[in-house]
Write a protein that holds these residues in place. Sequence first.
Motif, PDB file in Angstrom:
ATOM      1  N   MET A   1       0.842  -1.169   0.000  1.00 19.75           N
ATOM      2  CA  MET A   1       0.000   0.000   0.000  1.00 19.75           C
ATOM      3  C   MET A   1       0.888   1.233   0.000  1.00 19.75           C
ATOM      4  N   ARG A   2       0.347   2.346  -0.512  1.00 20.71           N
ATOM      5  CA  ARG A   2       1.103   3.596  -0.535  1.00 20.71           C
ATOM      6  C   ARG A   2       0.426   4.579   0.410  1.00 20.71           C
ATOM      7  N   SER A   3       1.211   5.092   1.366  1.00 16.68           N
ATOM      8  CA  SER A   3       0.602   5.992   2.353  1.00 16.68           C
ATOM      9  C   SER A   3       0.461   7.404   1.795  1.00 16.68           C
ATOM     10  N   ILE A   4       1.265   7.688   0.729  1.00 14.26           N
ATOM     11  CA  ILE A   4       1.313   9.052   0.184  1.00 14.26           C
ATOM     12  C   ILE A   4       1.215   8.987  -1.345  1.00 14.26           C
ATOM     13  N   ILE A   5       0.267   9.716  -1.933  1.00 17.57           N
ATOM     14  CA  ILE A   5       0.120   9.731  -3.398  1.00 17.57           C
ATOM     15  C   ILE A   5      -0.080  11.161  -3.866  1.00 17.57           C
ATOM     16  N   TRP A   6       0.815  11.670  -4.762  1.00 15.64           N
ATOM     17  CA  TRP A   6       0.600  12.966  -5.401  1.00 15.64           C
ATOM     18  C   TRP A   6      -0.181  12.718  -6.688  1.00 15.64           C
ATOM     19  N   GLU A   7      -1.342  13.338  -6.797  1.00 20.85           N
ATOM     20  CA  GLU A   7      -2.215  13.070  -7.948  1.00 20.85           C
ATOM     21  C   GLU A   7      -2.955  14.346  -8.353  1.00 20.85           C
ATOM     22  N   LEU A  11      -2.415  16.150  -2.771  1.00 22.11           N
ATOM     23  CA  LEU A  11      -1.731  15.108  -2.019  1.00 22.11           C
ATOM     24  C   LEU A  11      -2.776  14.217  -1.345  1.00 22.11           C
ATOM     25  N   LYS A  12      -2.752  12.940  -1.719  1.00 21.78           N
ATOM     26  CA  LYS A  12      -3.662  11.975  -1.100  1.00 21.78           C
ATOM     27  C   LYS A  12      -2.910  11.191  -0.042  1.00 21.78           C
ATOM     28  N   LEU A  13      -3.494  11.066   1.130  1.00 23.42           N
ATOM     29  CA  LEU A  13      -2.862  10.357   2.257  1.00 23.42           C
ATOM     30  C   LEU A  13      -3.833   9.315   2.806  1.00 23.42           C
ATOM     31  N   ILE A  14      -3.312   8.111   3.082  1.00 24.51           N
ATOM     32  CA  ILE A  14      -4.145   7.161   3.839  1.00 24.51           C
ATOM     33  C   ILE A  14      -4.365   7.770   5.227  1.00 24.51           C
ATOM     34  N   ASP A  15      -5.594   7.826   5.690  1.00 20.36           N
ATOM     35  CA  ASP A  15      -5.850   8.337   7.043  1.00 20.36           C
ATOM     36  C   ASP A  15      -5.517   7.226   8.038  1.00 20.36           C
ATOM     37  N   GLN A  16      -4.314   7.282   8.605  1.00 19.50           N
ATOM     38  CA  GLN A  16      -3.826   6.201   9.466  1.00 19.50           C
ATOM     39  C   GLN A  16      -4.540   6.149  10.813  1.00 19.50           C
ATOM     40  N   ARG A  18      -7.625   5.836  10.975  1.00 23.31           N
ATOM     41  CA  ARG A  18      -8.824   5.026  10.700  1.00 23.31           C
ATOM     42  C   ARG A  18      -8.478   3.562  10.470  1.00 23.31           C
ATOM     43  N   LEU A  19      -7.171   3.273  10.232  1.00 25.54           N
ATOM     44  CA  LEU A  19      -6.737   1.896   9.988  1.00 25.54           C
ATOM     45  C   LEU A  19      -6.768   1.079  11.287  1.00 25.54           C
ATOM     46  N   PRO A  20      -6.966  -0.206  11.244  1.00 24.64           N
ATOM     47  CA  PRO A  20      -7.129  -1.014  10.043  1.00 24.64           C
ATOM     48  C   PRO A  20      -8.580  -1.234   9.646  1.00 24.64           C
ATOM     49  N   LEU A  21      -9.508  -0.676  10.433  1.00 23.59           N
ATOM     50  CA  LEU A  21     -10.922  -1.011  10.166  1.00 23.59           C
ATOM     51  C   LEU A  21     -11.431  -0.318   8.913  1.00 23.59           C
ATOM     52  N   HIS A  22     -10.827   0.845   8.619  1.00 25.43           N
ATOM     53  CA  HIS A  22     -11.274   1.608   7.442  1.00 25.43           C
ATOM     54  C   HIS A  22     -10.058   2.063   6.642  1.00 25.43           C
ATOM     55  N   VAL A  23     -10.009   1.701   5.357  1.00 25.47           N
ATOM     56  CA  VAL A  23      -8.919   2.174   4.496  1.00 25.47           C
ATOM     57  C   VAL A  23      -9.463   3.363   3.710  1.00 25.47           C
ATOM     58  N   GLU A  24      -9.151   4.554   4.176  1.00 22.12           N
ATOM     59  CA  GLU A  24      -9.697   5.784   3.590  1.00 22.12           C
ATOM     60  C   GLU A  24      -8.558   6.755   3.253  1.00 22.12           C
ATOM     61  N   TYR A  25      -8.677   7.418   2.111  1.00 28.05           N
ATOM     62  CA  TYR A  25      -7.696   8.442   1.751  1.00 28.05           C
ATOM     63  C   TYR A  25      -8.285   9.822   2.002  1.00 28.05           C
ATOM     64  N   ILE A  26      -7.448  10.724   2.518  1.00 26.45           N
ATOM     65  CA  ILE A  26      -7.857  12.127   2.601  1.00 26.45           C
ATOM     66  C   ILE A  26      -7.126  12.866   1.481  1.00 26.45           C
ATOM     67  N   GLU A  27      -7.732  13.932   0.994  1.00 28.33           N
ATOM     68  CA  GLU A  27      -7.154  14.703  -0.105  1.00 28.33           C
ATOM     69  C   GLU A  27      -6.745  16.078   0.430  1.00 28.33           C
ATOM     70  N   CYS A  28      -5.452  16.370   0.363  1.00 26.79           N
ATOM     71  CA  CYS A  28      -4.962  17.670   0.846  1.00 26.79           C
ATOM     72  C   CYS A  28      -4.805  18.605  -0.348  1.00 26.79           C
ATOM     73  N   CYS A  29      -5.574  19.689  -0.344  1.00 24.25           N
ATOM     74  CA  CYS A  29      -5.529  20.643  -1.471  1.00 24.25           C
ATOM     75  C   CYS A  29      -4.646  21.845  -1.167  1.00 24.25           C
ATOM     76  N   ASP A  30      -4.233  21.984   0.113  1.00 27.84           N
ATOM     77  CA  ASP A  30      -3.352  23.113   0.459  1.00 27.84           C
ATOM     78  C   ASP A  30      -2.428  22.688   1.595  1.00 27.84           C
ATOM     79  N   PHE A  31      -1.435  23.537   1.885  1.00 29.34           N
ATOM     80  CA  PHE A  31      -0.414  23.149   2.863  1.00 29.34           C
ATOM     81  C   PHE A  31      -0.963  23.103   4.276  1.00 29.34           C
TER      82      PHE A  31
END
Length: 355
Positions: A1-7, A11-16, A18-31
């Motif tokens: 799995m990738r914890s960090i994805i630039w797309e 910046l998409k991040l696995i919300d750690q 929430r793991l392991p019960l939920h595998v969810e990504y948050i999307e960061c649009c600003d710093f």
Amino acid sequence: MRSIIWEKGKLKLIDQTRLPLHVEYIECCDFHAVAEAIKNMKVRGAPAIGAAAAYGMVLGALAFEGNEKGAFRAHMNRVAEVLKQTRPTAVNLFWAVNRMLRKIEELSGREVPEIKQRLLEEAHAIYQEDLEMNRRIGQLGNQVVPPKAGILTHCNAGALATAGYGTALGVVRAAHEAGKEIHVWADETRPLLQGARLTVWELMQDNIPVTLITDSMAGYVMRQKKIDLVIVGADRIAANGDVANKIGTYGLAVLAKEHGIPFYVAAPFSTVDLALDSGNEIPIEERDCEEVRCIYGQRVVPEEVEVYNPAFDVTPHHLITAIITDRGIARPPYRETLAQLAQYDQDDNSGRKEK
Ligand SMILES: CSC[C@H]1O[C@H](OP(=O)(O)O)[C@H](O)[C@@H]1O
């Protein structure tokens, strides 16, 4: 799995959290969103924090409007300060942000649009280099793992804590891939349970045998001779080899010494802070008391009980068998061997980029 994805400029991040019960990504649009994710440990782990902060600098740069270079540099210094104020212990955060600031200085003769593009390239390089360093750490660390071994870990120093593959878990993965018969004993790691929630999840995804134990069981499993070596990550390593890592690491090192079990630290060399003479100078983060009072938001103690919640402790160098880095394995005397490894990057002719 990738914890960090630039797309697509985000910046998409696995919300750690929430793991392991939920595998969810948050999307960061600003710093600011990246800073909040680091502070609230939605992304955590020294190298992962560094990579996320580098992309946070990119988001800050992309938000700047206009082409006036002085105003751009002033803006980026403010972005850097916001990111640096998120968590104080992991040196990788400061190393990554300062590397991005140096890149801006190196490009002072270029126009702002080009600087923005080059900053994105630098953040990608930090991410990619971390991935390569972890595989190197795994290769080198595999040398210290016997053909059949019980390995005790603490917290999560895996793919989730890095750009991928992991540091301490990178050694575990390399040994497993080499066909060694390993069994991991994972400390749950109170209060936020990175071992129970993250390490166990990662290892089960890779079909690596793992048994979860509470932190208080570590000494007993050592006494039962189930453990052949301990391996942990690091958040900051001082010049004398003292290591700051997740709270509970120091106790493990003392127990390992008592039982004659080798105690290893695995970290990229960017975690070494030669500017600090010893672990006494490493800032130790203290976190919200509610993290100890609650589990998954459910209070488990009498309300308002006094709590002490240091997120890290410092393991003195004399308790550490070796420090496994991407540049080589450092053994005592660490002040000398770490200084030699620092020189390695200047002398290295393997084509790796200068830091
Ligand atoms: C690969 S470094 C991981 C390192 O970071 C963890 O701390 P946190 O979960 O608070 O970011 C822990 O100290 C790990 O060893």
